[in-house]
Design an enzyme around this catalytic site. Structure first.
Site, short mmCIF file in Angstrom:
data_model
loop_
_atom_site.label_atom_id
_atom_site.label_comp_id
_atom_site.label_asym_id
_atom_site.label_seq_id
_atom_site.Cartn_x
_atom_site.Cartn_y
_atom_site.Cartn_z
N GLU A 1 0.82 -1.21 0.00
CA GLU A 1 0.00 0.00 0.00
C GLU A 1 0.85 1.26 0.00
O GLU A 1 0.82 2.06 0.94
CB GLU A 1 -0.96 -0.01 1.19
CG GLU A 1 -2.00 -1.10 1.13
CD GLU A 1 -2.99 -1.04 2.27
OE1 GLU A 1 -4.09 -1.59 2.13
OE2 GLU A 1 -2.66 -0.46 3.34
N GLU B 1 -6.53 -7.69 -0.85
CA GLU B 1 -7.10 -7.71 0.49
C GLU B 1 -8.60 -7.47 0.37
O GLU B 1 -9.03 -6.39 -0.04
CB GLU B 1 -6.47 -6.64 1.38
CG GLU B 1 -5.00 -6.84 1.67
CD GLU B 1 -4.44 -5.80 2.65
OE1 GLU B 1 -5.24 -5.10 3.30
OE2 GLU B 1 -3.21 -5.68 2.74
#
Length: 692
Positions: free
Chosen positions: A167, A335
């Site tokens: 991320e 995710e």
């Protein structure tokens, strides 16, 4: 049909060559942290993953301190054991470079790697993402640890690919303001501009005596008394994003040098503004992103936070991101929300079946794998209140049953890519420029994209989200919610598309500024004026206390946030303001050009107006579309299959029209709350709602 479920390590490698996004059947995966659990539990975890139909696992993204507890003393034994257990069970492994969390010993050795806030405060050790992308020291350390990991796992038959870091930019960490960034920014500007005079002219630095005498005088936009110069901010945003691009390429090059059979990806985030995912994604085989629908419905919403959205998310907000990260090779959800989560303001339990619904939604939009985060609720650290597929005692949680059912549902689907007739143009430069000078507290770039996207998706139309620089020839219609920064080259490209028979729709604030973030020398839409057939006479950003309405094609509609009244030159006026100072002034124009058409809407449309504008565009472009679906029901198509996705708390029944007869592979024509049905031999345009 070929069974793509791997039965052993050799089959796993062969099935997914050259990389795992090309598997025929969508995959269900999970994120796993073996280092958090006793070793004697690992075999049981793997056995339960197999029982759930999980065939891919991501690991290692926060493991640097465990892999290298002190400099040079690497310990791969524990990770080797986990990889072997998974591989022997026929589960593919995606490893991650652990660079998102440099260990304490490294920070102590080299505190200069820490990012700095605009006021000079270091972002200290104690969480994650605290390193600077422009630190030469950290790049050396990154090369060292990535090379060590890559060399160790090269040729390992169980490791099919890698995720770089984790991320990028999460927690507002794309932009750092340290001395390393200051030096790098000066060099970036030297390479971009033909001397300091060129920079001064492009930015417009005579305002507030901000002229620079040399590139050495440039600094990051640190804390100051009033607003920073918008052109300086825009270029610093571009520079910071480019810094991440270079850092990511360092990692991808190292991984490919070790084993060119691996795929390499990165997990992006939803409606994330400060990082250009197109540029970061250029060296990746495919992109992935992290999907948390009930969180996004609260902290990055594209509409009101309704009870249904708190239970299942906003379907259009999530789908917009699916379509954004979908490339030629599809995408993964790296995710997927597995249940309640720890980080939004509130964490209601998802609706019954919602975790299954989200997997189907992703696959319908082109996902080739959906990996739930995480396998098991963690007992320590900052994410103890983040659910897993299994609870902290190892027993199955609600998400486990949904993931298992999703794996069963998807196992027999043989899927190719999504075929979308409409493109939505999205560009980070426009996002950055509009964020710096929104001219209204409610003006949000993603919200404007979402307003137009919702109009299309509500009619069952598949959409590609693309950059204006991409080839547009294959699209019947192109929607550009706001091409804020424009020059002649952009106008020429769009003009060629329309002349050849394309149908273009432009939203408000298009063509208002030059690429350097100065106003155009002519009235908006600047270089797009001839294409639009008119100009912007005035604009306003009305608060909610002012009534704002337009009449479009004989019907009255609400709009919000931004309004322009237009001067029609060669265009036809099809919408007018019917309130306020601009009462009676043009608000929507249509213009025929060559074999195509252009429409310009100068207001931020409400839901009904967005639907009406979408229908008019689709009809001009000859794009088939459905009746308008309720906002909690969405229909998506992929490679001959049609998904009916219910994001509401009431059951919905659909029927087919004409000679179409749906063959239901999953579910039936009645879709339960937060449920899904999948059909063959029908399409979105053949379906309509008969009951809710």
């Amino acid at each position: 049909m070929t069974d793509t479920t791997p039965t052993d390590a050799e089959d796993s490698t062969d099935t997914n060559a050259p990389y795992a996004s090309e598997t025929e059947s969508p995959r269900i995966g999970v994120c796993y942290f073996p280092e958090h659990w006793p070793r004697e539990r690992w075999a049981t975890d793997v056995e339960q993953m197999v029982e759930a139909g999980i065939d891919v696992v991501r690991m290692g993204e926060f493991s640097w301190a465990r892999l290298e507890p002190e400099r040079g003393a690497f310990d791969f034994e524990w990770l080797d054991t986990a990889v072997e257990l998974l591989g022997e069970a026929g589960i593919d492994v995606v490893l991650c470079t652990p660079t998102a969390t440099p260990p304490k010993w490294l920070v102590d050795d080299h505190p200069s790697i820490l990012q700095e806030e605009p006021d000079g405060t270091p972002r200290a050790f104690g969480s994650r993402r605290h390193y600077c992308f422009n630190s030469a020291v950290y790049r050396e350390e990154t090369e060292r640890v990535v090379r060590e990991m890559a060399d160790h796992y090269a040729e390992n038959p169980h490791v099919v690919g890698w995720q770089t870091d984790n991320e990028y930019g999460c927690h507002d960490t794309v932009r750092c303001y340290c001395d390393d960034c200051a030096s790098a920014f000066r060099e970036w500007c030297r390479e971009r501009y033909d001397g300091i005079d060129d920079l001064n002219e492009t930015w417009g630095t005579t305002f507030w005596s901000q002229r620079y005498g040399s590139f050495e005088e440039l600094d990051p936009p640190r804390h100051t008394a009033a607003e920073h110069h918008p052109s300086r901010l825009l270029d610093y945003g571009r520079f910071a994003s480019d810094s991440v691009v270079a850092y990511n390429r360092l990692q991808t090059d190292l991984l490919r040098a070790a084993d060119d059979d691996w795929f390499v990806t990165h997990n992006f985030m939803g409606t994330f503004s400060t990082l250009d995912s197109y540029d970061v994604g250029e060296p990746l085989e495919f992109g992935t992103w992290d999907s948390y629908p009930t969180g996004f419905a609260q902290d990055r919403r594209l509409g009101p936070t309704t009870p249904d959205r708190l239970r299942a998310g906003d379907p259009d907000q999530v789908s917009l991101n699916h379509d954004l990260y979908r490339g030629e090779n599809g995408f993964w959800v790296m995710e997927q929300q597995p249940g309640d989560i720890n980080w939004p303001p509130h964490s209601p339990q998802p609706g019954e079946g919602a975790m299954r619904l989200w997997a189907h939604q992703a696959v319908a939009h082109g996902a080739n794998a959906v990996c739930y985060f995480r396998w098991r609720r963690c007992r320590e650290g900052q994410e103890q209140y983040h659910a897993g597929l299994r609870r902290q005692d190892g027993s199955p949680d609600r998400g486990y049953h949904d993931a298992r059912q999703a794996a069963t549902d998807l196992a027999d689907l043989d899927l190719g890519p999504v075929d979308a007739p409409v493109a939505l143009l999205h560009r980070y430069d426009d996002c950055w420029a509009l964020s710096e000078q929104p001219h209204s507290p409610e003006f949000d770039y993603w919200g404007l994209l979402g307003a137009f996207y919702r109009g299309l998706r509500g009619r069952g139309v598949q959409v590609d989200v693309v950059s204006p620089g991409d080839t547009l020839d294959d699209y019947a219609a192109v929607v550009a919610p706001s091409l804020h920064l424009a020059d002649e080259s952009l106008a020429d490209r769009l003009g060629e598309y329309v002349e050849a028979g394309g149908h273009l729709f432009l939203g408000p604030r298009s063509g208002a500024k030059l690429p350097g973030n100065k106003l155009q020398p002519t009235l908006a839409p600047g270089p797009l004026t001839d294409l639009v057939g008119g100009q912007v006479d005035q604009h306003e950003s009305p608060p909610e206390t002012l009534t704002t309405r337009v009449t479009y094609c004989g019907e009255s509609y609400d709009y919000t946030t931004w309004g322009e009244w237009l001067d029609a030159e060669t265009a036809t006026v099809v919408g007018r303001h019917d309130e306020g100072v601009g009462d009676g002034k043009p608000a929507v124009l249509e213009h025929s050009t060559g074999d195509g058409s252009v429409a310009y809407c100068g207001v931020w449309p409400g839901t009904d107006l967005a639907d009406a504008l979408a229908v008019a565009l689709l009809e001009r472009a000859g794009v088939a579309h459905s009746e308008r679906f309720p906002e909690t029901l969405r229909v998506a198509e992929r490679d001959g299959y049609t998904w009916v996705l219910n994001f509401g708390s009431d059951p919905v029944t659909v029927e087919t029209s004409g000679e179409s007869t749906a063959t239901w592979l999953v579910g039936s024509e009645t879709v339960p709350p937060y449920g899904v049905s999948v059909a063959e031999e029908t399409s979105a345009v053949d379906l309509s709602v008969t009951s809710e």
